[in-house]
Design a protein around this motif. Structure first.
Motif, PDB file in Angstrom:
ATOM      1  N   GLY A 179       0.805  -1.222   0.000  1.00  0.00           N
ATOM      2  CA  GLY A 179       0.000   0.000   0.000  1.00  0.00           C
ATOM      3  C   GLY A 179       0.832   1.263   0.000  1.00  0.00           C
ATOM      4  O   GLY A 179       0.407   2.301  -0.506  1.00  0.00           O
ATOM      5  N   LEU A 180       2.046   1.187   0.550  1.00  0.00           N
ATOM      6  CA  LEU A 180       2.940   2.347   0.586  1.00  0.00           C
ATOM      7  C   LEU A 180       3.809   2.440  -0.671  1.00  0.00           C
ATOM      8  O   LEU A 180       4.582   3.383  -0.821  1.00  0.00           O
ATOM      9  CB  LEU A 180       3.827   2.301   1.829  1.00  0.00           C
ATOM     10  N   GLY A 181       3.700   1.451  -1.530  1.00  0.00           N
ATOM     11  CA  GLY A 181       4.380   1.526  -2.815  1.00  0.00           C
ATOM     12  C   GLY A 181       5.796   1.011  -2.826  1.00  0.00           C
ATOM     13  O   GLY A 181       6.117   0.107  -3.583  1.00  0.00           O
ATOM     14  N   ASP A 182       6.654   1.562  -1.997  1.00  0.00           N
ATOM     15  CA  ASP A 182       8.074   1.197  -2.015  1.00  0.00           C
ATOM     16  C   ASP A 182       8.461   0.488  -0.720  1.00  0.00           C
ATOM     17  O   ASP A 182       8.032   0.867   0.371  1.00  0.00           O
ATOM     18  CB  ASP A 182       8.937   2.452  -2.198  1.00  0.00           C
ATOM     19  N   ARG A 183       9.297  -0.533  -0.836  1.00  0.00           N
ATOM     20  CA  ARG A 183       9.685  -1.351   0.318  1.00  0.00           C
ATOM     21  C   ARG A 183      10.384  -0.556   1.413  1.00  0.00           C
ATOM     22  O   ARG A 183      10.234  -0.865   2.593  1.00  0.00           O
ATOM     23  CB  ARG A 183      10.593  -2.504  -0.126  1.00  0.00           C
ATOM     24  N   TYR A 186       8.741   0.663   4.693  1.00  0.00           N
ATOM     25  CA  TYR A 186       8.443  -0.282   5.766  1.00  0.00           C
ATOM     26  C   TYR A 186       9.640  -0.518   6.697  1.00  0.00           C
ATOM     27  O   TYR A 186       9.470  -1.059   7.790  1.00  0.00           O
ATOM     28  CB  TYR A 186       7.994  -1.623   5.168  1.00  0.00           C
ATOM     29  N   PHE A 187      10.828  -0.098   6.271  1.00  0.00           N
ATOM     30  CA  PHE A 187      12.021  -0.418   7.052  1.00  0.00           C
ATOM     31  C   PHE A 187      12.896   0.779   7.410  1.00  0.00           C
ATOM     32  O   PHE A 187      13.647   0.715   8.381  1.00  0.00           O
ATOM     33  CB  PHE A 187      12.872  -1.447   6.297  1.00  0.00           C
ATOM     34  N   ASP A 188      12.834   1.844   6.627  1.00  0.00           N
ATOM     35  CA  ASP A 188      13.689   2.999   6.885  1.00  0.00           C
ATOM     36  C   ASP A 188      13.298   3.643   8.212  1.00  0.00           C
ATOM     37  O   ASP A 188      12.112   3.921   8.453  1.00  0.00           O
ATOM     38  CB  ASP A 188      13.553   4.022   5.744  1.00  0.00           C
ATOM     39  N   ARG A 192      10.832  10.809   9.609  1.00  0.00           N
ATOM     40  CA  ARG A 192       9.672  11.001   8.724  1.00  0.00           C
ATOM     41  C   ARG A 192       9.039   9.663   8.357  1.00  0.00           C
ATOM     42  O   ARG A 192       7.802   9.526   8.359  1.00  0.00           O
ATOM     43  CB  ARG A 192      10.089  11.746   7.461  1.00  0.00           C
ATOM     44  N   ASN A 193       9.843   8.664   8.034  1.00  0.00           N
ATOM     45  CA  ASN A 193       9.292   7.387   7.599  1.00  0.00           C
ATOM     46  C   ASN A 193       8.704   6.586   8.754  1.00  0.00           C
ATOM     47  O   ASN A 193       7.740   5.834   8.562  1.00  0.00           O
ATOM     48  CB  ASN A 193      10.359   6.593   6.857  1.00  0.00           C
ATOM     49  N   VAL A 194       9.252   6.756   9.943  1.00  0.00           N
ATOM     50  CA  VAL A 194       8.640   6.146  11.128  1.00  0.00           C
ATOM     51  C   VAL A 194       7.247   6.748  11.330  1.00  0.00           C
ATOM     52  O   VAL A 194       6.275   6.035  11.605  1.00  0.00           O
ATOM     53  CB  VAL A 194       9.513   6.373  12.378  1.00  0.00           C
ATOM     54  N   VAL A 335      -0.280  13.695   4.163  1.00  0.00           N
ATOM     55  CA  VAL A 335       0.833  13.074   4.892  1.00  0.00           C
ATOM     56  C   VAL A 335       2.004  12.772   3.960  1.00  0.00           C
ATOM     57  O   VAL A 335       3.155  13.103   4.258  1.00  0.00           O
ATOM     58  CB  VAL A 335       0.375  11.780   5.595  1.00  0.00           C
ATOM     59  N   MET A 336       1.715  12.179   2.823  1.00  0.00           N
ATOM     60  CA  MET A 336       2.781  11.720   1.928  1.00  0.00           C
ATOM     61  C   MET A 336       3.358  12.830   1.063  1.00  0.00           C
ATOM     62  O   MET A 336       4.539  12.806   0.725  1.00  0.00           O
ATOM     63  CB  MET A 336       2.269  10.589   1.025  1.00  0.00           C
TER      64      MET A 336
END
Length: 678
Positions: A179-183, A186-188, A192-194, A335-336
Motif C-alpha cells: 500500500g505504501l508503494g516502495d519497500r 516499511y524499514f527505513d 519522517r518514515n517512522v 501526509v505523503m
C-alpha cells in the motif's frame, strides 16, 4: 533563412502566432522575469533562472508542486474540461459514442449526491466474492480476479513485450501488494518514515471503520495488514535494483513456476488473468514469489481476506463517498505529499476522465486544440537532434569503431512517434453510464486490463502509443527503440501568441525532450538493448568497461547532492541523469546550427548561449513541497529538478563561458573531473 525558420513561421503564423523580431524586447520575456539576480548563477543556476517565478507563485495548497509543468497542465486541464462539459451537455449523443462515454463519465464524477448516497455499495459484489474465499485455491483465484479490476494484491501482473524477443508479448509477474508503494517505507527508520508508518496504520484503521468495522476490529485488522505488507516488503527489491532489465528477467515455464511456488496453481490462475494459453512467463523477482508462497500459509485465510478487502477499498476509495475520499486524500496527499487542500471536484474528475478515457479525449483535443503543423515541427526538431547525436558518436574518443558502428545503427533505427497516433484505441467495448461513478471507474479499469491481456499471443503492434497527445510528457521505449513525444510538448508558457526563438525551442523541446529521450537508448540500462529492442550485449568488453567508469562518475556526482536533509540516490537515478546530460549537450550542438546562434544577436540582452541554458532551466522550473521531494527521493528514478539543471550544466564548458563560472563557485568542477559520455 534556414528551413527551421521557414517552418516555424509557417506553423505559428498559420495558427495565429506572430513572429518576434530578434531586437524586440518589449514583450515580457519569461527568461528574464523568471530570474533571481540576487543569486550567483555559478552557485545555483536552477534558482538563479527560476526563483523569481517561485517567489511570485507559491505552491497552491491543493498541489504538491508548482512550475512550468503545472502551468501547462492547468491549460490542458481547462481544455479537457471544455471537452467534458460539451459532451455531458449533448443530449443527442448516441449511446456508445465517444461523446456519450466522455459526457456520462464526467457527469457521474460530478454527481456527489449519488456518490455519497451510494457509500461503499458499488463494491458490495466484489466484497461478497472476497468473503466467500474458504481455502488457498479460492484465495489465489480471488487475488487473480482483483488484478483484472486494477488492484494488485500480493503481486503485480502484466502483458508486455518480451525483453529478449521484442516481436512477441510475454507474461510478467512482478513484486507488488504494498500500500505504501516502495519497500523502504516499511524499514527505513528516519523520523519522517517512522511517522509515515504510524500514520499509515491509523489510515488503514480509519478506512476499515468506514467499511462498517467497529473500533477494536478495525485496529486489529490494520495491525495485521501492516504486518502482512511488511512481510511482502521484506523480499521486495530496492528501487535501484528494479532498474536492471537483466536481473529482472527470469524466464521459466508455467510448470517451473508451479514448482517454485507449490502453494499456487498457476495453471488454474492464468485463465482468470485472461491468458489461458500461456506456457512460459517471466518472473521478475523470484525471491519475492518464493516468499509469497510461504506467506500464503503463514497467514490464515481470514487474514488474507481482510488484506484483499483493504486492497480493493484502497484502490477505489477516491471514487467512493466523501468520507472515503477525504480519508484517502488526508493520507496519500497530505501526509505523503504535503498537500493541504483538495483540488476542486471538477479538476479531480477531469484528471480521472483523462486517465481512463484518454484516447477518446485525445481525438477531440487534436481536432480542436492542437495548432496545425505541431506534428511536423516536433519531428523536425527530433531529426535535427538525431543528426547531431550521430556526429557526437562518430567523434567519441573512448569508443571503438566496432561499437560506434552498432551505436549508429541503433540510433538510425530509433522511431520517432510525435504529435498524436495515426490510429486510436477502439474503446467500443467499454460501457459507461451516469448511474455510478465508482462502477464507471471499475469498468474502465477492466477495459484497460482486457486491452492489455488481449495482446498475448498476437503480433506486437509498434504503432501503439502508451500516452495521449494531451499528456505533457515523453518517453523512450527500449523494447521498440522508439521515442514518443505528444503534441502538447509544443506549449511554451510566456510565448503565447508569438514564436519562441530557437534557443527556447532547442533548450526545452530539443535538449530536455528529444535529446533526453534519445539518450535513454544509450543510458546505463537502455544501452543493454540492441537496435531491434532486444536485451543483447552489443558492446566490446573494453568499451563497456570505459562506459561503466563514466556512469560510475555520474552516480558519484549525484550521490553528493543533498536536498531537504537527504541525499539523492545516484544509483537509482543514474539513467535519468545520464539522459539529462546527453540531452542538454546534443540540444546545444543542434542549436549551434541555427541562424540565431550563428548571428550571436542578443534577445532581451541575453546571448544565444545564455538563452539556451536559461531555457533548459525553464524546462525544469518545478518547485515541490518538502514532503513531495522526500517521497520523490524514496520512490522516483528522477532527481529533483534542481539537480536536473545544476547536475548536467556543471559538466558543460559552454555553460561556464556563458555565465562566467569560476573556481570557487559551488557548481564549478575542474575540467578534468567533468563527466562527458555522449
Amino acid at each position: 533563412m534556414n528551413l527551421l525558420k521557414v517552418s516555424l513561421l509557417t506553423l505559428f503564423v498559420a495558427t495565429g502566432f506572430s513572429s518576434c523580431n530578434k531586437k524586440e524586447t518589449t514583450f515580457s520575456d519569461p527568461l528574464i522575469t523568471n530570474r533571481d539576480t540576487t543569486i550567483n548563477p555559478g552557485n545555483d543556476f536552477f534558482s538563479y533562472a527560476n526563483n523569481g517565478w517561485f517567489k511570485k507563485h507559491p505552491i497552491n495548497k491543493s498541489e504538491s508542486s508548482n512550475g512550468i509543468w503545472r502551468t501547462i497542465q492547468d491549460t490542458i486541464d481547462s481544455q479537457i474540461k471544455q471537452i467534458c462539459e460539451k459532451s455531458s451537455k449533448d443530449e443527442d449523443a448516441a449511446k456508445g459514442s465517444n461523446k456519450q462515454k466522455i459526457g456520462d463519465f464526467y457527469a457521474s464524477g460530478l454527481d456527489t449526491i449519488a456518490i455519497n448516497k451510494a457509500g461503499i455499495t458499488p463494491l458490495d459484489g466484489e466484497l461478497r466474492k472476497i468473503q466467500a474465499i474458504n481455502d488457498i485455491p479460492s484465495l489465489n483465484k480471488s487475488i487473480a480476479h482483483l488484478q483484472t479490476l486494477g488492484a494488485a494484491p500480493a503481486f503485480a501482473f502484466y502483458v508486455f513485450q518480451d525483453s529478449k524477443i521484442s516481436s512477441q508479448y510475454a507474461m510478467y509477474f512482478y513484486q507488488g501488494g504494498l500500500g505504501l508503494g516502495d519497500r523502504d517505507y516499511y524499514f527505513d527508520n528516519e523520523e519522517r518514515n517512522v511517522n509515515i508508518r504510524k500514520e499509515y496504520l491509523k489510515h488503514i484503521e480509519a478506512m476499515m471503520k468506514l467499511t462498517g468495522e467497529n473500533q477494536e476490529t478495525a485496529a486489529k485488522n490494520a495491525s495485521m495488514i501492516m504486518k502482512l505488507e511488511t512481510d511482502l516488503a521484506s523480499s521486495s527489491r530496492k528501487l535501484e535494483d528494479l532498474r536492471d532489465p537483466v536481473k529482472n528477467y527470469n524466464k521459466m515455464t508455467v510448470a517451473q513456476f508451479n514448482k517454485m511456488t507449490p502453494n499456487v496453481d498457476w495453471k488454474a490462475i492464468l485463465p482468470i488473468l485472461g491468458v489461458p494459453k500461456g506456457d512460459s512467463l517471466i518472473v521478475a523477482q523470484p525471491e519475492f514469489f518464493k516468499n509469497l508462497n510461504t506467506l500464503l500459509k503463514k497467514y490464515s485465510i481470514e487474514e488474507w481476506k481482510i488484506y484483499l478487502k483493504w486492497t480493493l477499498v484502497n484502490t477505489y476509495s477516491s471514487s467512493l463517498s466523501k468520507d472515503f475520499e477525504k480519508q484517502d486524500f488526508y493520507f496519500f496527499s497530505t501526509v505523503m505529499n504535503g498537500i493541504k487542500e483538495q483540488k476542486p471536484r471538477w479538476k479531480r474528475t477531469v484528471k480521472q476522465t483523462d486517465a481512463l478515457l484518454g484516447d477518446l479525449i485525445g481525438q477531440v483535443y487534436v481536432a480542436e486544440y492542437l495548432p496545425k503543423g505541431s506534428k511536423e515541427k516536433l519531428l523536425e526538431i527530433g531529426n535535427n537532434i538525431r543528426d547531431v547525436y550521430a556526429s557526437h558518436i562518430k567523434k567519441l574518443d573512448w569508443m571503438s569503431e566496432a561499437t560506434k558502428k552498432k551505436a549508429l545503427q541503433k540510433l538510425s533505427k530509433i522511431v520517432m512517434k510525435v504529435g498524436y497516433p495515426d490510429k486510436w484505441k477502439d474503446m467500443s467495448a467499454l460501457s459507461i453510464d451516469r448511474k455510478s461513478y465508482c462502477l464507471n471507474v471499475m469498468n474502465a479499469n477492466i477495459w484497460h486490463y482486457n486491452d492489455m491481456v488481449r495482446k498475448f499471443g498476437q503480433k506486437v503492434d509498434k504503432t501503439e502509443w502508451s500516452i495521449q497527445p494531451q499528456t505533457y510528457n515523453a518517453y523512450y521505449s527500449p523494447n521498440n527503440n522508439e521515442i514518443v513525444v505528444p503534441a502538447c510538448n509544443i506549449i511554451v508558457p510566456g510565448f503565447e501568441g508569438r514564436m519562441p526563438d530557437d534557443a527556447v525551442l532547442y533548450g526545452i523541446i530539443g535538449g530536455s525532450t528529444f535529446g533526453h529521450e534519445i539518450t535513454h537508448g544509450f543510458d546505463d540500462q537502455g544501452s543493454k538493448y540492441d537496435e531491434n529492442g532486444n536485451l543483447k550485449d552489443w558492446w566490446t568488453a573494453e568499451d563497456l568497461k570505459k562506459f561503466k567508469e563514466k556512469t560510475k562518475a555520474v552516480v558519484a556526482q549525484y550521490n553528493g547532492y543533498e536536498i531537504v536533509g537527504k541525499h539523492v540516490n545516484g544509483e537509482a537515478t543514474q539513467g535519468e541523469n545520464i539522459a539529462d546530460l546527453g540531452g542538454v549537450v546534443v540540444g546545444l550542438e543542434a542549436f549551434k546550427k541555427t541562424e540565431q546562434y550563428k548571428s550571436q544577436e542578443k534577445i532581451s540582452g541575453l546571448t544565444p548561449e545564455q538563452r539556451y541554458f536559461l531555457s533548459y532551466a525553464y524546462a525544469w522550473m518545478i518547485n515541490r513541497t518538502d514532503e513531495s521531494t522526500l517521497r520523490m527521493l524514496m520512490t522516483d528514478v528522477h532527481s529533483p529538478s534542481k539537480f536536473r539543471v545544476n547536475g548536467p550544466l556543471s559538466n558543460i564548458p559552454e555553460f561556464y563561458k556563458a555565465f562566467n563560472i569560476k573556481e570557487g563557485d559551488k557548481m564549478f568542477v575542474p575540467k578534468d573531473k567533468q563527466v562527458v559520455i555522449w
